[in-house]
Scaffold this motif. Structure first.
Motif, PDB file in Angstrom:
ATOM      1  N   LEU A 196       0.869  -1.367   0.016  1.00 41.73           N
ATOM      2  CA  LEU A 196       0.030  -0.089  -0.030  1.00 41.73           C
ATOM      3  C   LEU A 196       0.903   1.329   0.001  1.00 41.73           C
ATOM      4  CD1 LEU A 196      -2.319  -1.362   2.962  1.00 41.73           C
ATOM      5  CD2 LEU A 196      -2.802  -1.094   0.314  1.00 41.73           C
ATOM      6  N   PRO A 197       1.809   1.464  -1.023  1.00 44.49           N
ATOM      7  CA  PRO A 197       2.644   2.636  -1.021  1.00 44.49           C
ATOM      8  C   PRO A 197       1.911   3.964  -1.136  1.00 44.49           C
ATOM      9  CG  PRO A 197       2.720   1.508  -2.991  1.00 44.49           C
ATOM     10  CD  PRO A 197       1.851   0.534  -2.246  1.00 44.49           C
ATOM     11  N   GLU A 198       0.744   3.823  -1.695  1.00 43.24           N
ATOM     12  CA  GLU A 198      -0.302   5.102  -2.039  1.00 43.24           C
ATOM     13  C   GLU A 198      -0.646   5.726  -0.412  1.00 43.24           C
ATOM     14  OE1 GLU A 198      -1.024   2.196  -2.847  1.00 43.24           O
ATOM     15  OE2 GLU A 198      -2.999   1.690  -2.668  1.00 43.24           O
ATOM     16  N   LEU A 199      -0.523   4.697   0.220  1.00 41.14           N
ATOM     17  CA  LEU A 199      -1.094   5.184   1.688  1.00 41.14           C
ATOM     18  C   LEU A 199       0.204   5.538   2.709  1.00 41.14           C
ATOM     19  CD1 LEU A 199      -4.185   2.819   2.360  1.00 41.14           C
ATOM     20  CD2 LEU A 199      -4.226   5.164   1.539  1.00 41.14           C
ATOM     21  N   GLY A 200       1.338   5.592   1.963  1.00 40.84           N
ATOM     22  CA  GLY A 200       2.364   6.018   2.544  1.00 40.84           C
ATOM     23  C   GLY A 200       3.269   4.931   3.493  1.00 40.84           C
ATOM     24  N   TYR A 201       2.781   3.668   3.577  1.00 39.56           N
ATOM     25  CA  TYR A 201       3.324   2.816   4.252  1.00 39.56           C
ATOM     26  C   TYR A 201       4.648   2.571   3.671  1.00 39.56           C
ATOM     27  CZ  TYR A 201       4.367  -1.047   7.267  1.00 39.56           C
ATOM     28  OH  TYR A 201       4.865  -1.989   8.471  1.00 39.56           O
ATOM     29  N   GLY A 202       5.829   2.343   4.397  1.00 36.43           N
ATOM     30  CA  GLY A 202       7.462   2.458   4.098  1.00 36.43           C
ATOM     31  C   GLY A 202       8.001   3.596   3.603  1.00 36.43           C
ATOM     32  N   LYS A 203       7.255   4.820   3.473  1.00 31.22           N
ATOM     33  CA  LYS A 203       7.536   6.038   3.036  1.00 31.22           C
ATOM     34  C   LYS A 203       7.870   6.887   4.322  1.00 31.22           C
ATOM     35  CE  LYS A 203       5.479   6.331  -1.368  1.00 31.22           C
ATOM     36  NZ  LYS A 203       4.306   7.016  -2.078  1.00 31.22           N
ATOM     37  N   SER A 204       7.037   6.758   5.478  1.00 31.51           N
ATOM     38  CA  SER A 204       7.048   7.307   6.557  1.00 31.51           C
ATOM     39  C   SER A 204       7.060   6.564   7.717  1.00 31.51           C
ATOM     40  CB  SER A 204       6.302   8.517   6.852  1.00 31.51           C
ATOM     41  OG  SER A 204       5.908   9.250   7.872  1.00 31.51           O
ATOM     42  N   PRO A 205       7.938   6.496   8.708  1.00 33.21           N
ATOM     43  CA  PRO A 205       7.856   5.811   9.985  1.00 33.21           C
ATOM     44  C   PRO A 205       6.515   5.968  10.744  1.00 33.21           C
ATOM     45  CG  PRO A 205       9.497   7.396  10.245  1.00 33.21           C
ATOM     46  CD  PRO A 205       8.988   7.754   8.894  1.00 33.21           C
ATOM     47  N   ASN A 206       5.816   7.240  10.238  1.00 29.54           N
ATOM     48  CA  ASN A 206       4.566   7.445  11.007  1.00 29.54           C
ATOM     49  C   ASN A 206       3.266   7.089  10.584  1.00 29.54           C
ATOM     50  OD1 ASN A 206       6.282   8.718  12.962  1.00 29.54           O
ATOM     51  ND2 ASN A 206       6.197  10.769  12.158  1.00 29.54           N
ATOM     52  N   VAL A 207       3.465   6.293   9.440  1.00 27.38           N
ATOM     53  CA  VAL A 207       2.478   5.633   8.778  1.00 27.38           C
ATOM     54  C   VAL A 207       2.621   4.037   9.262  1.00 27.38           C
ATOM     55  CG1 VAL A 207       1.061   4.570   6.796  1.00 27.38           C
ATOM     56  CG2 VAL A 207       2.163   6.810   6.893  1.00 27.38           C
ATOM     57  N   VAL A 208       1.712   3.653  10.178  1.00 27.21           N
ATOM     58  CA  VAL A 208       1.735   2.259  10.925  1.00 27.21           C
ATOM     59  C   VAL A 208       0.548   1.547  10.668  1.00 27.21           C
ATOM     60  CG1 VAL A 208       3.403   2.954  12.487  1.00 27.21           C
ATOM     61  CG2 VAL A 208       0.746   3.129  12.880  1.00 27.21           C
ATOM     62  N   THR A 209       0.698   0.118  10.742  1.00 31.44           N
ATOM     63  CA  THR A 209      -0.542  -0.721  10.641  1.00 31.44           C
ATOM     64  C   THR A 209      -1.080  -0.715  12.187  1.00 31.44           C
ATOM     65  OG1 THR A 209       0.783  -2.944  11.310  1.00 31.44           O
ATOM     66  CG2 THR A 209       0.434  -2.195   9.226  1.00 31.44           C
ATOM     67  N   GLN A 210      -2.218  -1.390  12.392  1.00 34.08           N
ATOM     68  CA  GLN A 210      -2.748  -1.530  13.808  1.00 34.08           C
ATOM     69  C   GLN A 210      -2.049  -2.452  14.590  1.00 34.08           C
ATOM     70  OE1 GLN A 210      -6.899  -3.044  12.935  1.00 34.08           O
ATOM     71  NE2 GLN A 210      -7.820  -1.093  12.919  1.00 34.08           N
ATOM     72  N   ALA A 211      -1.339  -3.553  13.979  1.00 32.15           N
ATOM     73  CA  ALA A 211      -0.681  -4.365  14.815  1.00 32.15           C
ATOM     74  C   ALA A 211       0.757  -3.423  15.651  1.00 32.15           C
ATOM     75  CB  ALA A 211      -0.187  -5.583  14.140  1.00 32.15           C
ATOM     76  N   GLU A 212       1.410  -2.559  14.604  1.00 32.12           N
ATOM     77  CA  GLU A 212       2.223  -1.966  14.973  1.00 32.12           C
ATOM     78  C   GLU A 212       1.934  -0.743  16.109  1.00 32.12           C
ATOM     79  OE1 GLU A 212       4.736  -2.206  10.788  1.00 32.12           O
ATOM     80  OE2 GLU A 212       3.630  -0.479  11.138  1.00 32.12           O
ATOM     81  N   LEU A 213       0.711  -0.248  15.810  1.00 34.00           N
ATOM     82  CA  LEU A 213       0.388   0.600  16.911  1.00 34.00           C
ATOM     83  C   LEU A 213       0.113   0.044  18.247  1.00 34.00           C
ATOM     84  CD1 LEU A 213      -0.450   3.658  17.711  1.00 34.00           C
ATOM     85  CD2 LEU A 213      -2.897   3.084  17.289  1.00 34.00           C
ATOM     86  N   ASP A 214      -0.224  -1.276  18.193  1.00 30.94           N
ATOM     87  CA  ASP A 214      -0.642  -2.005  19.338  1.00 30.94           C
ATOM     88  C   ASP A 214       0.887  -2.276  20.070  1.00 30.94           C
ATOM     89  OD1 ASP A 214      -2.814  -3.129  21.191  1.00 30.94           O
ATOM     90  OD2 ASP A 214      -3.705  -3.192  19.173  1.00 30.94           O
ATOM     91  N   ALA A 215       1.786  -2.358  19.119  1.00 33.05           N
ATOM     92  CA  ALA A 215       3.082  -2.804  19.637  1.00 33.05           C
ATOM     93  C   ALA A 215       3.628  -1.428  20.387  1.00 33.05           C
ATOM     94  CB  ALA A 215       4.120  -3.245  18.684  1.00 33.05           C
TER      95      ALA A 215
END
Lengths: 738, 208
Positions: A264-283
């Motif tokens: 999902l690069p269009e949603l910024g994942y991998g481009k910014s460390p501040n775009v995270v998945t739900q699992a990453e936010l739980d971590a």
């Protein structure tokens, strides 16, 4: 089986049967045509006196086959429950008098029908017996649970509480799975406003305290073989040491993996460390341990956008087409992480459809709103990561405008992907004797049809989400949790309890040699005449439950406890060497052969209807209860599944002068309703080849028709029969009447 | 921009939702809307609104301060209470609409020529003076709402009705001079002043 067959035919006169048909004639037919030793009429067969009459004959006259010619086989089963004798039923009430008009013109054809059903009941009797106990049956109370997440741990504790020993297999070094990596869980208790602890710690201590649960950490299954009641599993640790344990049933709770957000690069994942998945936010929340959650570079977070349906519910390539069911609730939960800590943090959930399932879902949604979580109906097109802040671009679907929002953190609600191991439809299968374990497989089954369970859809292991939850297409192995369908912790816990009950049922049934769902309690099993087998492998391939393996000489090996008794193998076998003690090619074939076929000039055609006992036959019974009339020329035989239809029945029927054949099975395909999953579909494929048979007999193709009938088709099922009668009227009688 | 409006813009910056929650009667409910649209579908005036209630709630969340407060949508509410009766979330939508209208009026953002607004202000001024509605004065004020000549025209058209009311003693010319009121109008004014103070204090106290 008893040495000498002695058939008693018992004809009921109750429920108006005696007024409508000549039962004395039926008794005569039973003895003269069908060779019953005894034929008796009774005015009320299912009352104590009638039942006693039959029992007396069994006790004193040596009757060991009982043909009850009365009502449908689905009625009065408790009254007509005689031990150690084979019982068949002639359906005069629902099959004859209730579907025929009570008029003088109809009297003759109605009597013909009743006579034929009497003959058929007696003929079937001759070819069935009382099933012996399966010699393969074994009783092993131990249950293996594969996966130590919340589902697996719940299944283990539930089984242990019910008194069944458990071996819990976990691939990683610790129990807990995805739940242990979460900070809190969605509330499970009223008022559903405040987050709860995950409960993982309590479950782990309960498991550690239980003397019935053995935990295998860092372990995987390298081989699973056997059948319910006698499964054997090789449990291999990371270091390579293997122990072999025996089990009665297996629960697979291998859980899920998070969808790969890198797609999902269009949603910024991998481009910014501040775009995270739900699992990453739980971590991150777990790390913050109740304090303010910081970005990965340690900055404060003042605004968060939750992007729902990220890479799911989308037909784009590489996306998940389904809804993962928990993400809306999880986003509210995670928004509360921020709001509970500091109400000034802006949290905005951007959704297209907010789905808050379950009893508490709506209250939890309100709870989020009360805490100030805002919800925006919109579809996100892009997350711009170039500036110092993240910019979420979206179309507001209420205000119908393109807009954007600047935030410190973007959380993507990516979905669940089932950890279902190998897709056995795509992975090549090992030949007998060349079996090797595959590290990507979860169960490493030694089954001929593949190492893992068949997938229902989208990679999930199930057989039917609605009708048969937990039932997989491998008897004695039950799936629960997100490997079965996407779900949250609460659902996984309930799921685990359900699958545990199924596993216990399987253990107990296997111990007694009884079939599991849907022919629960059936003691018959496939019997196979080895010397006639041509090793064509059709039975092995077509068995919807993968019950049949091959031995070293490539003969089928039936694994009785894995069998669900649908008879698909019996229908598949071109040389007809497979049968059941109480259901065989003959038990149906002889019924259709004994029907009286009037000669061409009598203008009484004969239609054979083979109706699935699960849906079509009950539909016809219900049609009868509603007094829906249908043609008097049809003779209906219930069969276990349309999949058990052997082509010889069709050939025999056409050869002996039937004018038409109607086959009624369940809905097939993606939204199938077949109780044996693939039986109906296989039958349809098989019957598509019936044209050759018709051609060789120079018969019109319209004489055989295959239909999908649901249990609710009360009007349609009789209509199908009537249509065949009309077709015959149009194309004329069969020339094969001798 | 009125002083009060300026102050509010300064105070709430980006969060119009918080401003509404703090300052608008029943404004705290706005966040509970789930965008089902039942209110919009139930409103008898629905086709005449620029923004139906659920859309106004969404605009508040989206921070569209100017658009909401200068809209004449909430002034269209006839207080039929259909929306309140039907809202599955129990939002007092009618009250919120009046609250928003009132707040917009206080800030001086409400549309100047909105007739409902004009009437509401005339009614309020008339009522609060003596604690009783002076129907004669209110009626005349309404006649002349749209200018002197228009007023004369309307008055002449209603001449007969007026005379009949006088005859039947439903109206008194004496009301023109002072008119009747509550016993203690100073007390009433004190009550109203206190009520306003409490309202403003509440808004000050409000925290997100």
């Amino acid at each position: 089986m008893a040495d000498e067959i002695k058939i008693g035919a018992y004809i009921c006169q109750g429920c108006g049967i005696g007024d409508r048909v000549d039962t004395a004639q039926m008794a005569q037919v039973a003895q003269r045509d069908a060779k019953a030793s005894i034929a008796r009429e009774h005015e009320f067969l299912c009352n104590a006196e009638g039942v006693k009459m039959i029992q007396d004959d069994i006790d004193n006259e040596g009757v060991n086959r009982v043909a009850i010619v009365a009502c449908s086989r689905r009625a009065k089963t408790e009254a007509f429950n005689f031990q150690n004798v084979a019982i068949t039923r002639g359906n005069i009430r629902e099959g004859v008098i209730w579907v025929r008009p009570d008029t003088d013109e109809a009297r003759e054809t109605t009597q013909d029908m009743a006579d034929d059903y009497t003959r058929m009941a007696v003929a079937e009797c001759k070819y069935i017996g009382v099933p012996d106990n399966s010699e393969e049956a074994q009783y092993n109370r131990t249950i293996m649970v594969v996966g130590g997440g919340i589902s697996g741990m719940t299944a283990a504790t539930e089984a242990a509480k019910a008194g069944y020993p458990v071996h819990l297999i976990e691939k990683t070094g610790a129990l807990g799975g995805a739940a242990a990596k979460s900070w809190k869980r969605i509330p499970q208790k009223s008022p559903y406003r405040d987050l709860e602890d995950t409960g993982v710690a309590e479950l782990i201590s309960e498991i550690e305290a239980s003397d019935k649960i053995t935990v295998h950490l860092n372990s995987t299954l390298t081989k699973t073989s056997g059948a319910p009641g006698r499964f054997s599993a090789d449990i291999t640790t990371e270091s390579g040491s293997t122990t072999t344990e025996n089990f009665g049933a297996i629960i697979q709770a291998s859980g899920y993996s998070e969808y790969d957000a890198n797609q999902l690069p269009e949603l910024g994942y991998g481009k910014s460390p501040n775009v995270v998945t739900q699992a990453e936010l739980d971590a991150m929340a777990l790390e913050a341990n109740g304090g303010p959650i910081k970005t990965k570079d340690g900055k404060d977070i003042n605004s968060v956008a939750f992007v729902q349906c990220a890479g799911q519910r989308s037909e784009k390539e590489g996306h998940l087409s389904y809804c993962s069911g928990h993400c809306c609730m999880s986003s509210v939960k995670q928004a509360m992480y921020f709001k509970d800590q500091n109400p000034a943090v802006d949290t905005n959930v951007i959704y297209t459809d907010l789905r808050m399932p379950g009893a508490g879902g709506e209250d939890f949604y309100r709870g989020g709103q009360e805490k100030g979580v805002t919800f925006t109906k919109g579809s996100v097109s892009e997350v711009v990561t170039s500036g110092s802040e993240l910019e979420v671009k979206f179309k507001d679907l209420i205000l119908n405008e393109d807009t954007s929002e600047k935030v410190d953190l973007v959380v993507l609600a990516t979905g669940q992907v089932a950890n279902s191991g190998l897709n056995i439809d795509e992975v090549g299968q090992d030949e007998p004797g060349e079996w090797q374990s595959n590290p990507e497989s979860i169960l490493n089954l030694s089954y001929r049809q593949g190492k893992d369970m068949p997938q229902l859809t989208k990679g999930f292991n199930d057989s039917h989400f609605i009708c048969f939850p937990y039932e997989t297409r491998r008897t004695g192995i039950y799936a629960c949790g997100p490997v079965r369908r996407p779900m949250d912790m609460q659902q996984a816990i309930e799921d685990a309890a359900g699958a545990t009950m199924k596993a216990i049922q399987a253990v107990e049934n296997a111990g007694k040699g009884r079939a599991a769902h849907p022919r629960a309690g059936d003691l018959s099993y496939p019997i196979f005449r080895r010397e006639g087998c041509t090793q064509c492998k059709r039975c092995t391939v077509e068995c919807p439950f993968g019950a049949i393996d091959e031995d070293e000489q490539r003969f089928p090996q039936f694994n009785e406890a894995r069998c669900r008794r649908c008879g698909t193998c019996m229908g598949a076998c071109p040389v007809r060497v497979i049968s059941f003690e109480n259901y065989s090619v003959d038990s149906v074939g002889q019924q259709l052969k004994i029907v009286d076929i009037p000669d061409e000039f009598e203008e009484k055609p004969r239609i054979l209807a083979l109706a699935c006992e699960n849906d079509a036959y009950p539909a016809l019974d219900m049609a009868a209860m509603n007094k829906v009339e249908y043609s008097a020329f049809v003779r209906i035989i219930p069969i276990r599944c349309l999949g058990s239809t052997n082509l010889i029945w069709i050939t025999d029927a056409l050869n002996s002068g039937y004018d038409g054949v109607v086959l009624m099975g369940c809905q097939k395909g993606e939204n199938y309703q077949c109780h044996f999953v693939r039986g109906s579909e296989i039958a349809h494929v098989r019957m598509s080849k019936v044209d050759d048979t018709l051609q060789s007999l120079s018969l019109e193709p319209e004489r055989v028709s295959v239909h999908e009938v649901a249990i609710t088709d009360i009007e349609r099922a009789p209509q199908i029969i009537n249509e065949m009668a009309e077709t015959i009227e149009n194309i004329g009688m069969s020339p094969f009447k001798f | 921009m009125s002083n009060l409006n300026q102050a509010m813009v300064e105070k709430y910056r980006n969060s119009f939702l918080q401003e509404v929650q703090a300052n608008v009667e029943e404004g705290d409910w706005v966040k509970m809307c789930m965008q089902c649209g039942v209110c919009a579908g139930s409103c008898p005036m629905g086709p005449y609104w620029e923004h139906p209630p659920q859309e106004i709630f969404m605009m508040i969340r989206a921070g569209k301060r100017e658009e909401v407060l200068s809209s004449d949508s909430m002034w269209m509410c006839t207080s039929c209470y259909n929306c309140i009766a039907r809202c599955p979330r129990g939002l007092p939508i009618t009250h919120i609409m009046h609250g928003l209208a009132h707040y917009a009026d206080r800030l001086g953002l409400a549309p100047k020529e909105q007739p409902t607004r004009k009437f509401a202000n005339k009614f309020w001024d008339n009522l609060t003076k003596k604690g009783r509605v002076n129907e004669l004065k209110l009626g005349l004020a309404l006649y002349f709402m749209n200018g002197f000549f228009e007023g004369i025209k309307v008055a002449l058209a209603n001449q007969k009705l007026g005379l009949n009311m006088l005859k039947a003693k439903r109206m008194s010319i004496a009301e023109m001079f002072g008119g009747h009121g509550v016993k203690d109008s100073n007390g009433l004014h004190a009550i109203l002043k206190k009520a306003r103070e409490i309202e403003l204090a509440k808004a000050d106290e409000f925290k997100g």
